[in-house]
Design an enzyme around this catalytic site. Structure first.
Site, PDB file in Angstrom:
ATOM      1  N   ASP A  98      43.629  46.776  49.210  1.00 57.42           N
ATOM      2  CA  ASP A  98      43.626  46.322  47.816  1.00 57.42           C
ATOM      3  C   ASP A  98      42.356  45.513  47.506  1.00 57.42           C
ATOM      4  OD1 ASP A  98      44.481  45.608  45.268  1.00 57.42           O
ATOM      5  OD2 ASP A  98      45.735  43.966  45.994  1.00 57.42           O
ATOM      6  N   GLU A 154      36.374  40.789  57.947  1.00 57.91           N
ATOM      7  CA  GLU A 154      35.978  41.853  57.035  1.00 57.91           C
ATOM      8  C   GLU A 154      37.165  42.819  56.850  1.00 57.91           C
ATOM      9  OE1 GLU A 154      33.271  42.739  55.079  1.00 57.91           O
ATOM     10  OE2 GLU A 154      34.826  44.223  54.663  1.00 57.91           O
ATOM     11  N   GLY A 155      37.581  42.980  55.606  1.00 57.98           N
ATOM     12  CA  GLY A 155      38.748  43.830  55.344  1.00 57.98           C
ATOM     13  C   GLY A 155      38.552  45.273  55.773  1.00 57.98           C
ATOM     14  N   GLU A 203      41.791  38.107  54.847  1.00 54.00           N
ATOM     15  CA  GLU A 203      41.112  37.722  53.600  1.00 54.00           C
ATOM     16  C   GLU A 203      39.732  37.193  53.974  1.00 54.00           C
ATOM     17  OE1 GLU A 203      41.447  37.808  50.163  1.00 54.00           O
ATOM     18  OE2 GLU A 203      39.533  36.748  50.217  1.00 54.00           O
ATOM     19  N   HIS A 216      52.964  45.716  43.333  1.00 49.13           N
ATOM     20  CA  HIS A 216      53.964  44.913  44.044  1.00 49.13           C
ATOM     21  C   HIS A 216      55.351  45.554  44.003  1.00 49.13           C
ATOM     22  CE1 HIS A 216      51.024  41.328  43.540  1.00 49.13           C
ATOM     23  NE2 HIS A 216      50.771  42.030  44.617  1.00 49.13           N
ATOM     24  N   HIS A 249      43.003  43.082  52.286  1.00 51.27           N
ATOM     25  CA  HIS A 249      42.395  42.243  51.250  1.00 51.27           C
ATOM     26  C   HIS A 249      43.544  41.440  50.632  1.00 51.27           C
ATOM     27  CE1 HIS A 249      39.627  45.600  51.786  1.00 51.27           C
ATOM     28  NE2 HIS A 249      38.664  44.897  51.205  1.00 51.27           N
ATOM     29  N   SER A 301      50.746  39.887  47.371  1.00 50.51           N
ATOM     30  CA  SER A 301      51.309  40.831  48.343  1.00 50.51           C
ATOM     31  C   SER A 301      51.755  40.136  49.639  1.00 50.51           C
ATOM     32  CB  SER A 301      50.320  41.966  48.620  1.00 50.51           C
ATOM     33  OG  SER A 301      49.022  41.487  48.890  1.00 50.51           O
TER      34      SER A 301
HETATM   35  C1  LIG Z   1      42.771  42.360  44.474  1.00 45.42           C
HETATM   36  S1  LIG Z   1      42.629  40.939  45.464  1.00 45.42           S
HETATM   37  C2  LIG Z   1      43.966  41.037  46.579  1.00 45.42           C
HETATM   38  C3  LIG Z   1      45.305  40.788  45.984  1.00 45.42           C
HETATM   39  C4  LIG Z   1      46.451  40.848  46.950  1.00 45.42           C
HETATM   40  N1  LIG Z   1      46.408  42.046  47.785  1.00 45.42           N
HETATM   41  C5  LIG Z   1      47.771  40.820  46.205  1.00 45.42           C
HETATM   42  O1  LIG Z   1      48.292  41.882  45.850  1.00 45.42           O
HETATM   43  O2  LIG Z   1      48.287  39.724  45.996  1.00 45.42           O
HETATM   44  C6  LIG Z   1      41.285  41.343  46.510  1.00 45.42           C
HETATM   45  C7  LIG Z   1      40.962  40.282  47.563  1.00 45.42           C
HETATM   46  O3  LIG Z   1      39.997  40.827  48.461  1.00 45.42           O
HETATM   47  C8  LIG Z   1      39.129  39.788  48.890  1.00 45.42           C
HETATM   48  N2  LIG Z   1      37.931  40.473  49.403  1.00 45.42           N
HETATM   49  C9  LIG Z   1      36.841  40.922  48.735  1.00 45.42           C
HETATM   50  N3  LIG Z   1      36.016  41.597  49.559  1.00 45.42           N
HETATM   51  C10 LIG Z   1      36.613  41.579  50.787  1.00 45.42           C
HETATM   52  C11 LIG Z   1      36.270  42.130  52.038  1.00 45.42           C
HETATM   53  N4  LIG Z   1      35.148  42.842  52.213  1.00 45.42           N
HETATM   54  N5  LIG Z   1      37.105  41.943  53.078  1.00 45.42           N
HETATM   55  C12 LIG Z   1      38.266  41.246  52.911  1.00 45.42           C
HETATM   56  N6  LIG Z   1      38.638  40.686  51.752  1.00 45.42           N
HETATM   57  C13 LIG Z   1      37.824  40.860  50.698  1.00 45.42           C
HETATM   58  C14 LIG Z   1      38.940  38.959  47.649  1.00 45.42           C
HETATM   59  O4  LIG Z   1      38.538  37.648  47.993  1.00 45.42           O
HETATM   60  C15 LIG Z   1      40.340  39.010  47.018  1.00 45.42           C
HETATM   61  O5  LIG Z   1      41.109  37.917  47.433  1.00 45.42           O
END
Ligand SMILES: C[S@@+](CC[C@H](N)C(=O)[O-])C[C@H]1O[C@@H](n2cnc3c(N)ncnc32)[C@H](O)[C@@H]1O
Length: 297
Positions: free
Chosen positions: A163, A142-143, A117, A18, A41, A99
C-alpha cells in the site's frame, strides 16, 4: 518522503482497502492453522480524525463517516465496522484504525504481524501504537524489500498488503515487481495491492504488468466515487488481490455496489473481475486430474 497518511485516513480509498483487508483476514481465519500478516507500507497504525492533518482535508467525512451510522450494512462489513466502533466506544467517531491496527484486532493469538514503515517518525509512532502486542514485529526498512526479506514464512500461509503512497512514477511498476517476487518466494501468498484510479493510460500499463507477475490468480476490485475517466483527481481506487481466498469474490460482489451507493461523490461505480483467471487443472504443468478445482482459503 513527503506523504503522510494522516491527511487521508478514513477516506473512501481507506474504506475499500480496510473492508477488503478485514474480509481477507476473516476468510484466512476459517482454518485453525496460523498465518502471517505482512504490511510493507504500514503507516502509523492508528489515526485521530480530529487531529490537525485529518481535519485539514476532512477526507474522512466522505469516507468512514458515511458508513458510521449506516443502518443497512451488508453482513460482510460487520467486522470492519466493529473494530471502528470498538475504538470509538463513546459513540463519537474520532479514532480510525490503519491497516496495522485493523489486522492486530482481527487476527488471532496464533497469527503473527510483520509490519514495515520507512518514514522514521511514522515508524516510531507505529512502534508506539503496536507496543505490548508480542505477535507484532515492526521493521523500519524499505517496503520494496519486504517480499525478499520476510518471505517465505514458517507458517506457510501469508497475507501481504502492499500500500505505497503512489507519489513516485515508478511505484506501479514496483508493485508488480513486488507481487512477482512474493509469488516467486511463496506461491500461495495472498497479496493485496492497493492503487489509485486517476490516470487511465497509466492504469492500463499497470494491469498489464500485474498480468505478467506469474500470480496463480488475480482478482481486481475497484470502487469509483466519480466517473473513472475524469482527469487529475482521485476518482476511486482499486485492489489487485492475488490468490484470494474462496468466498472473497462473492462477498465483494455484495459490498461493492453498496459502497458505490454510499460513497459516491458525483457518480459512483464499481468493477469486479479477474486479471488472471485460475488455470484449469489439466493445463497446469504436471497435473494428473482434468477439470476445474475450487480454491481453498
Ligand atoms: C498509504 S500509506 C499506508 C497506509 C496503511 N497501509 C493503512 O492502510 O493504514 C503509505 C505509507 O508508506 C510509507 N512509505 C513511503 N515510501 C515507503 C517505502 N519505500 N518503504 C516503506 N514505506 C514507505 C509512507 O510513509 C506511508 O506511511
Amino acid at each position: 518522503m513527503n506523504y503522510r497518511h494522516a491527511f487521508h485516513a478514513g477516506n473512501h480509498a481507506d474504506v475499500l482497502k480496510h473492508l477488503a483487508l478485514a474480509r481477507l483476514i476473516a476468510l484466512l481465519a476459517r482454518k485453525e492453522a496460523p498465518f502471517a500478516y505482512l504490511d510493507s507500507h504500514a503507516g502509523v497504525g492508528l489515526y485521530d480524525l480530529q487531529g490537525d492533518a485529518a481535519s485539514r482535508t476532512g477526507e474522512w467525512l466522505e469516507g468512514i463517516a458515511r458508513l458510521w451510522g449506516a443502518a443497512d450494512l451488508p453482513a460482510p462489513a460487520a467486522d470492519y465496522l466493529r473494530v471502528v466502533r470498538e475504538l470509538n466506544a463513546d459513540g463519537r467517531l474520532r479514532h480510525y484504525p490503519g491497516s496495522p491496527e485493523l489486522a492486530r484486532r482481527l487476527t488471532r493469538p496464533q497469527d503473527r504481524l510483520l509490519l514495515n514503515e520507512k518514514h522514521p517518525e511514522d515508524g516510531r509512532l507505529l512502534k508506539e501504537n503496536m507496543a505490548g502486542d508480542r505477535r507484532v514485529a515492526v521493521h523500519l526498512g524499505e517496503g520494496w524489500h519486504v517480499p525478499r526479506a520476510l518471505l517465505p514464512v514458517a507458517e506457510k500461509r501469508a497475507l501481504l498488503l502492499i500500500d505505497p503512497p503512489f507519489e513516485q512514477a515508478d511505484e506501479p511498476e514496483r508493485c508488480a515487481q513486488a507481487l512477482q517476487e512474493a509469488i516467486g518466494r511463496m506461491r500461495q501468498t495472498v497479496v493485496a495491492i492497493w492503487y489509485p484510479i486517476k490516470d487511465l493510460r497509466q492504469l492500463r500499463r499497470f494491469y498489464q504488468d500485474l498480468q505478467k507477475s506469474g500470480a496463480p490468480t488475480l482478482l481486481r476490485a475497484e470502487l469509483y466515487v466519480h466517473p473513472a475517466d475524469e482527469a487529475q483527481r482521485l476518482n476511486g481506487s482499486g485492489l489487485a488481490i492475488a490468490n484470494p481466498p474462496w468466498g472473497l469474490e462473492e462477498e465483494l460482489r455484495q459490498l461493492l455496489p453498496w459502497l458505490a451507493g454510499r460513497l459516491a461523490q458525483s457518480q459512483g461505480g464499481w468493477r469486479l473481475d479477474w486479471l488472471i483467471e485460475e488455470q484449469p487443472a489439466a493445463a497446469k504443468p504436471g497435473a494428473q486430474v482434468a477439470g476445474r478445482k475450487g480454491r481453498k482459503g
